[in-house]
Design a protein around this motif. Sequence first.
Motif, short mmCIF file in Angstrom:
data_model
loop_
_atom_site.label_atom_id
_atom_site.label_comp_id
_atom_site.label_asym_id
_atom_site.label_seq_id
_atom_site.Cartn_x
_atom_site.Cartn_y
_atom_site.Cartn_z
N PRO A 17 0.80 -1.23 0.00
CA PRO A 17 0.00 0.00 0.00
C PRO A 17 0.82 1.27 0.00
O PRO A 17 0.33 2.33 -0.41
N GLY A 18 2.08 1.20 0.46
CA GLY A 18 2.93 2.39 0.44
C GLY A 18 3.17 2.87 -0.98
O GLY A 18 3.10 4.08 -1.27
N ALA A 19 3.47 1.95 -1.88
CA ALA A 19 3.68 2.32 -3.29
C ALA A 19 2.39 2.79 -3.92
O ALA A 19 2.38 3.75 -4.71
N VAL A 25 -8.60 -7.62 -3.78
CA VAL A 25 -8.50 -8.22 -2.45
C VAL A 25 -9.61 -9.25 -2.21
O VAL A 25 -9.35 -10.35 -1.73
N GLN A 26 -10.86 -8.89 -2.53
CA GLN A 26 -11.95 -9.82 -2.25
C GLN A 26 -11.81 -11.10 -3.06
O GLN A 26 -12.07 -12.20 -2.55
N ALA A 27 -11.41 -10.99 -4.31
CA ALA A 27 -11.22 -12.18 -5.14
C ALA A 27 -10.09 -13.06 -4.60
O ALA A 27 -10.18 -14.29 -4.63
N LEU A 28 -9.05 -12.43 -4.09
CA LEU A 28 -7.95 -13.19 -3.48
C LEU A 28 -8.43 -13.90 -2.21
O LEU A 28 -8.10 -15.06 -1.98
N ARG A 29 -9.21 -13.20 -1.40
CA ARG A 29 -9.78 -13.82 -0.20
C ARG A 29 -10.62 -15.04 -0.57
O ARG A 29 -10.48 -16.12 0.01
N THR A 30 -11.51 -14.84 -1.52
CA THR A 30 -12.42 -15.91 -1.93
C THR A 30 -11.67 -17.13 -2.41
O THR A 30 -12.06 -18.27 -2.14
N ALA A 31 -10.55 -16.89 -3.11
CA ALA A 31 -9.75 -17.99 -3.65
C ALA A 31 -8.85 -18.63 -2.61
O ALA A 31 -8.24 -19.66 -2.86
N GLY A 32 -8.76 -18.01 -1.42
CA GLY A 32 -7.92 -18.56 -0.37
C GLY A 32 -6.44 -18.25 -0.53
O GLY A 32 -5.60 -18.96 0.03
N VAL A 33 -6.11 -17.20 -1.28
CA VAL A 33 -4.71 -16.80 -1.44
C VAL A 33 -4.27 -16.04 -0.19
O VAL A 33 -4.91 -15.06 0.20
N PRO A 34 -3.19 -16.44 0.48
CA PRO A 34 -2.72 -15.72 1.66
C PRO A 34 -2.34 -14.28 1.30
O PRO A 34 -1.71 -14.05 0.26
N LEU A 35 -2.69 -13.34 2.16
CA LEU A 35 -2.42 -11.92 1.94
C LEU A 35 -1.35 -11.44 2.90
O LEU A 35 -1.54 -11.44 4.12
N ALA A 36 -0.21 -11.04 2.35
CA ALA A 36 0.85 -10.43 3.15
C ALA A 36 0.89 -8.94 2.86
O ALA A 36 0.41 -8.47 1.82
N LEU A 37 1.48 -8.20 3.78
CA LEU A 37 1.71 -6.76 3.63
C LEU A 37 3.19 -6.49 3.80
O LEU A 37 3.89 -7.20 4.53
N ALA A 38 3.68 -5.42 3.17
CA ALA A 38 5.08 -5.02 3.34
C ALA A 38 5.21 -3.54 3.07
O ALA A 38 4.33 -2.91 2.47
N THR A 39 6.34 -2.96 3.50
CA THR A 39 6.54 -1.53 3.29
C THR A 39 6.95 -1.21 1.86
O THR A 39 6.73 -0.11 1.38
N ASP A 40 7.62 -2.16 1.17
CA ASP A 40 8.25 -1.89 -0.13
C ASP A 40 9.23 -0.74 -0.01
O ASP A 40 9.39 0.06 -0.95
N CYS A 41 9.90 -0.61 1.12
CA CYS A 41 10.86 0.47 1.32
C CYS A 41 11.79 0.59 0.12
O CYS A 41 12.55 -0.31 -0.20
N ASN A 42 11.70 1.73 -0.58
CA ASN A 42 12.56 2.00 -1.73
C ASN A 42 12.59 3.49 -1.96
O ASN A 42 11.71 4.22 -1.50
N PRO A 43 13.57 4.01 -2.70
CA PRO A 43 13.73 5.46 -2.80
C PRO A 43 12.78 6.16 -3.75
O PRO A 43 12.61 7.37 -3.66
N GLY A 44 12.15 5.41 -4.67
CA GLY A 44 11.38 6.07 -5.71
C GLY A 44 9.89 6.04 -5.56
O GLY A 44 9.20 7.02 -5.86
N THR A 45 9.34 4.92 -5.08
CA THR A 45 7.89 4.78 -5.07
C THR A 45 7.31 4.43 -3.71
O THR A 45 6.09 4.39 -3.55
N SER A 46 8.16 4.18 -2.71
CA SER A 46 7.65 3.89 -1.37
C SER A 46 8.75 4.11 -0.33
O SER A 46 9.26 3.17 0.25
N PRO A 47 9.11 5.37 -0.08
CA PRO A 47 10.15 5.65 0.92
C PRO A 47 9.59 5.49 2.34
O PRO A 47 9.58 6.43 3.14
N LEU A 48 9.14 4.29 2.62
CA LEU A 48 8.40 3.98 3.83
C LEU A 48 9.19 3.00 4.68
O LEU A 48 9.62 1.95 4.18
N THR A 49 9.38 3.32 5.94
CA THR A 49 10.10 2.42 6.85
C THR A 49 9.24 2.05 8.06
O THR A 49 9.76 1.53 9.04
N SER A 50 7.93 2.28 7.98
CA SER A 50 7.04 2.03 9.11
C SER A 50 6.06 0.91 8.80
O SER A 50 5.10 1.10 8.06
#
Length: 401
Positions: free
Chosen positions: A282-284, A296-321
């Motif tokens: 979501p940071g990017a 998201v809902q289609a992934l839930r329905t299919a039973g695909v595990p949902l992970a989250l991450a910061t994608d910390c990077n200098p151009g599209t997600s300078p996020l460290t939280s």
Amino acid sequence: MHCDTLWFNVRLMTLQGEALGVIEDGVLAADQGRIVHVGQAGSADHLRAAQRIDGQGRWVSPGLIDCHTHLVYAGNRANEFEQRLQGVSYAEIARAGGGIVSTVHATRQATAEQLAAQSRPRLRAMRAEGVTTVEIKSGYGLTLDDERKQLQVARSLGREMAVNVVPTFLGAHAVPPGRQAQEYIDEVCARMIPTIAAEGLAEAVDVFCENIAFSPAQARQVFEAACAHGLAVKIHAEQLSNQRGAELAASFGALSADHIEHLDAAGIAAMAAAGTTAVLLPGAFYFTRDTTLPPVQALRTAGVPLALATDCNPGTSPLTSPLLAMNMGATLFRLTVAECIAGFTRNAARALGRADRIGQLAVGMDCDLAIWDIDAPADLVYRIGFNPLHSRVVRGQLDPA
């Protein structure tokens, strides 16, 4: 039975099962860096602990896991942020020689010591919010020596700061200046991957499969080389367009497909069948002002595990939280509190191929903990700019925040 440490008077988020696995009045014991007991108060009377710690009613979760970062890099791209505010797209910036290529130049110029010095504050910020494991990708060197430098710095920072680093080789991140895409991919597959594997510098290989990066055919070539050398595979897929990269990666048993805003039904079905984790970033999405939501809902329905991450990077997600990333996952993608916390624990571990070791509070797992001064698990997702971490525990060793 002897154990090294026993925590009592704690409220546990075990992450066992499909929900948070809450134990309101709990105890947890560890010995030699592994969890040996998890249960209700009074269930550990048979244990003789060298150290007993009163948790004073605090909440304990597995240590947070950031399963997608580009944390080790040099340079700064605040100027591109200004360009995007003026309406220039990420793709236009990349085609004009900015984007990843500008970070490649800065990273190549930096010594290992300089690269570590610039990257250390980013890892320190994650550590301060309860991160005990972080995946760090290369991909800003685009030569064997510079990719090796990134991966070596990532490992050294992990040792220095008591964070478990999972290194990923992302040589197929962008086409280096002055090179042709196919010529470069041939080098990645014939020279870089074999060397990285032989030196034990990475656990997985990633590729950016997109219309501004590498084609599905080139991604397949990378995956074939990775599998031939015993490395797991991951993919940056369907971020800007549907290249069917997630479906391709799933056919190789990929650990994860990441971004996936433009993922279609065939890709979802392939991921579900292969057990491939969806890593949402979501940071990017926020930083690039994207408007195409991942399915998201289609992934839930299919039973695909949902992970989250910061994608910390200098151009599209300078996020460290990671805590802010959880809030973004809830507010932008409408994930539940349980999904957000599982996204940085149980499912993040799956995305790294480490679900048998981390991400849950269960007997036999590594004793990596985050101990929180909160009233309820929802506080980790609800609050913005709030860090309630009391302390971290890595392999059973207390590390006060």
